[in-house]
Enzyme design. Structure first.
Site, PDB file in Angstrom:
ATOM      1  N   CYS A 232     -14.632 -34.751   9.389  1.00 53.31           N
ATOM      2  CA  CYS A 232     -15.068 -35.020  10.768  1.00 53.31           C
ATOM      3  C   CYS A 232     -15.202 -36.539  10.897  1.00 53.31           C
ATOM      4  O   CYS A 232     -14.248 -37.249  10.576  1.00 53.31           O
ATOM      5  CB  CYS A 232     -16.355 -34.266  11.099  1.00 53.31           C
ATOM      6  SG  CYS A 232     -17.737 -34.597   9.996  1.00 53.31           S
ATOM      7  N   GLN A 233     -16.339 -37.038  11.317  1.00 55.75           N
ATOM      8  CA  GLN A 233     -16.570 -38.481  11.353  1.00 55.75           C
ATOM      9  C   GLN A 233     -17.238 -38.957  10.066  1.00 55.75           C
ATOM     10  O   GLN A 233     -16.945 -40.035   9.571  1.00 55.75           O
ATOM     11  CB  GLN A 233     -17.433 -38.852  12.563  1.00 55.75           C
ATOM     12  CG  GLN A 233     -17.715 -40.355  12.720  1.00 55.75           C
ATOM     13  CD  GLN A 233     -16.500 -41.145  13.146  1.00 55.75           C
ATOM     14  OE1 GLN A 233     -15.578 -40.632  13.785  1.00 55.75           O
ATOM     15  NE2 GLN A 233     -16.477 -42.437  12.801  1.00 55.75           N
ATOM     16  N   THR A 234     -18.149 -38.117   9.529  1.00 54.09           N
ATOM     17  CA  THR A 234     -18.911 -38.516   8.339  1.00 54.09           C
ATOM     18  C   THR A 234     -19.037 -37.393   7.307  1.00 54.09           C
ATOM     19  O   THR A 234     -19.866 -37.482   6.412  1.00 54.09           O
ATOM     20  CB  THR A 234     -20.337 -38.960   8.732  1.00 54.09           C
ATOM     21  OG1 THR A 234     -21.036 -37.827   9.275  1.00 54.09           O
ATOM     22  CG2 THR A 234     -20.322 -40.096   9.742  1.00 54.09           C
ATOM     23  N   HIS A 235     -18.278 -36.329   7.438  1.00 52.47           N
ATOM     24  CA  HIS A 235     -18.385 -35.130   6.604  1.00 52.47           C
ATOM     25  C   HIS A 235     -19.787 -34.527   6.671  1.00 52.47           C
ATOM     26  O   HIS A 235     -20.332 -34.066   5.668  1.00 52.47           O
ATOM     27  CB  HIS A 235     -17.988 -35.381   5.158  1.00 52.47           C
ATOM     28  CG  HIS A 235     -17.770 -34.104   4.376  1.00 52.47           C
ATOM     29  ND1 HIS A 235     -17.108 -33.012   4.904  1.00 52.47           N
ATOM     30  CD2 HIS A 235     -18.159 -33.729   3.124  1.00 52.47           C
ATOM     31  CE1 HIS A 235     -17.088 -32.037   4.003  1.00 52.47           C
ATOM     32  NE2 HIS A 235     -17.726 -32.441   2.932  1.00 52.47           N
ATOM     33  N   HIS A 236     -20.333 -34.512   7.863  1.00 52.00           N
ATOM     34  CA  HIS A 236     -21.540 -33.741   8.159  1.00 52.00           C
ATOM     35  C   HIS A 236     -21.106 -32.441   8.832  1.00 52.00           C
ATOM     36  O   HIS A 236     -21.301 -31.355   8.285  1.00 52.00           O
ATOM     37  CB  HIS A 236     -22.480 -34.568   9.047  1.00 52.00           C
ATOM     38  CG  HIS A 236     -23.434 -33.767   9.865  1.00 52.00           C
ATOM     39  ND1 HIS A 236     -23.824 -34.150  11.132  1.00 52.00           N
ATOM     40  CD2 HIS A 236     -24.056 -32.592   9.637  1.00 52.00           C
ATOM     41  CE1 HIS A 236     -24.660 -33.257  11.627  1.00 52.00           C
ATOM     42  NE2 HIS A 236     -24.816 -32.293  10.747  1.00 52.00           N
ATOM     43  N   ARG A 237     -20.454 -32.554  10.001  1.00 50.23           N
ATOM     44  CA  ARG A 237     -19.973 -31.369  10.701  1.00 50.23           C
ATOM     45  C   ARG A 237     -18.965 -30.591   9.864  1.00 50.23           C
ATOM     46  O   ARG A 237     -18.988 -29.353   9.807  1.00 50.23           O
ATOM     47  CB  ARG A 237     -19.347 -31.782  12.045  1.00 50.23           C
ATOM     48  CG  ARG A 237     -20.326 -32.368  13.034  1.00 50.23           C
ATOM     49  CD  ARG A 237     -19.628 -32.943  14.260  1.00 50.23           C
ATOM     50  NE  ARG A 237     -18.990 -34.217  13.999  1.00 50.23           N
ATOM     51  CZ  ARG A 237     -18.262 -34.896  14.900  1.00 50.23           C
ATOM     52  NH1 ARG A 237     -18.069 -34.382  16.111  1.00 50.23           N
ATOM     53  NH2 ARG A 237     -17.737 -36.052  14.600  1.00 50.23           N
ATOM     54  N   SER A 238     -18.070 -31.313   9.208  1.00 51.22           N
ATOM     55  CA  SER A 238     -17.010 -30.645   8.441  1.00 51.22           C
ATOM     56  C   SER A 238     -17.520 -30.021   7.155  1.00 51.22           C
ATOM     57  O   SER A 238     -16.807 -29.237   6.523  1.00 51.22           O
ATOM     58  CB  SER A 238     -15.880 -31.625   8.131  1.00 51.22           C
ATOM     59  OG  SER A 238     -16.344 -32.761   7.436  1.00 51.22           O
TER      60      SER A 238
END
Length: 273
Positions: A232-238
């Site tokens: 994602c943007q920071t591998h939080h959502r992903s």
């Protein structure tokens, strides 16, 4: 030798309740501090979500230094026998980031509480407001790179049909209409499923029907016979995308911690809009 898994990877609230008080259980609330103070599952420790990321520009989602992670998990009281159960207040993103981090560190005894605090509240189960104090340990941790994807693993294989990339950002970010980095767009060939589409808001933020999701993933080419990278943007959502694929039994799925924060801020990475 790794300790035996005590609980299933995807854990329902009625399965967790009888486990409360088990000395092997390490129950971690990765929600906001305010929500933790407002009421958490009995025995849960609070973990500030930001401690799971390095927080440094241009790619704040990358892993902290292994020594920082060692200090963090020692302070939480992690041991090889710990059965970690993670939950949050947002539908699974931060809880999944914690579990991905444990996978990277070689600790496989972990579970995700389906629906988190919302499902627990929805079931009318007991809450407490007083903070719990951990029993610190002295854990020695190493990085296991099998769960990590880096630019060097992705860029040379963009034309490889065996590799598929799951972009868990919003459609606007994917199309390049909005960006948290210097450049907008998406990694060439990446498939976009917004992480929010994995969360059933009408069912106390539990995961959506997994059988229907599997059919959709297969139709889009994100099938279990492929090597999958989520970002994602920071591998939080992903991290939630990664976790869902682990729950579905995918044998080869990795998280890209640099994510768009890294890819979109470099000048040598190809981008599609």
């Amino acid at each position: 030798m790794r300790a035996r898994q005590m609980l299933p990877l995807l854990l329902e609230v009625h399965e967790l309740q009888p486990q409360l008080g088990d000395e092997r259980l390490l129950l971690v609330d990765v929600g906001s501090p305010q929500n933790y103070r407002n009421g958490h599952i009995p025995g849960a420790l609070h973990l500030q979500p930001g401690l799971l990321q390095c927080g440094l520009a241009p790619a704040p989602g990358k892993l902290p230094d292994v020594l920082d992670l060692q200090r963090l998990f020692s302070a939480l009281g992690l041991t090889p026998e710990s059965q970690v159960v993670a939950y949050d207040d947002e539908g699974g993103g931060w809880a999944a980031r914690l579990l991905w981090t444990l996978e990277v560190l070689g600790h496989s005894r972990y579970s995700y509480l389906n629906g988190g605090i919302h499902a627990w509240r929805g079931a009318g189960l007991m809450l407490e407001s007083a903070p719990n104090q951990p029993r610190p340990s002295q854990c020695t941790l190493t990085i296991h790179p099998q769960a990590i994807a880096e630019i060097e693993d992705i860029q040379p294989r963009l034309d490889d049909p065996r590799l598929k990339i799951w972009d868990a950002r919003s459609a606007a970010e994917y199309r390049g209409e909005r960006s948290g980095s210097a450049r907008a767009g998406h990694i060439p060939g990446a498939i976009n499923i917004d992480w929010l589409e994995l969360i059933d808001l009408g069912n106390d933020t539990r995961l959506v029907d997994l059988e229907a999701l599997q059919q959709r993933l297969d139709q889009l080419g994100l099938s279990a016979d492929k090597e999958i990278v989520t970002h994602c943007q920071t591998h939080h959502r992903s991290s939630l995308s990664w976790l869902v694929m682990k729950i579905l039994g995918y044998p080869s799925v990795k998280g890209y911690p640099g994510s768009w924060g890294e890819w979109g801020n470099r000048e040598d990475t190809p981008i599609e809009v």
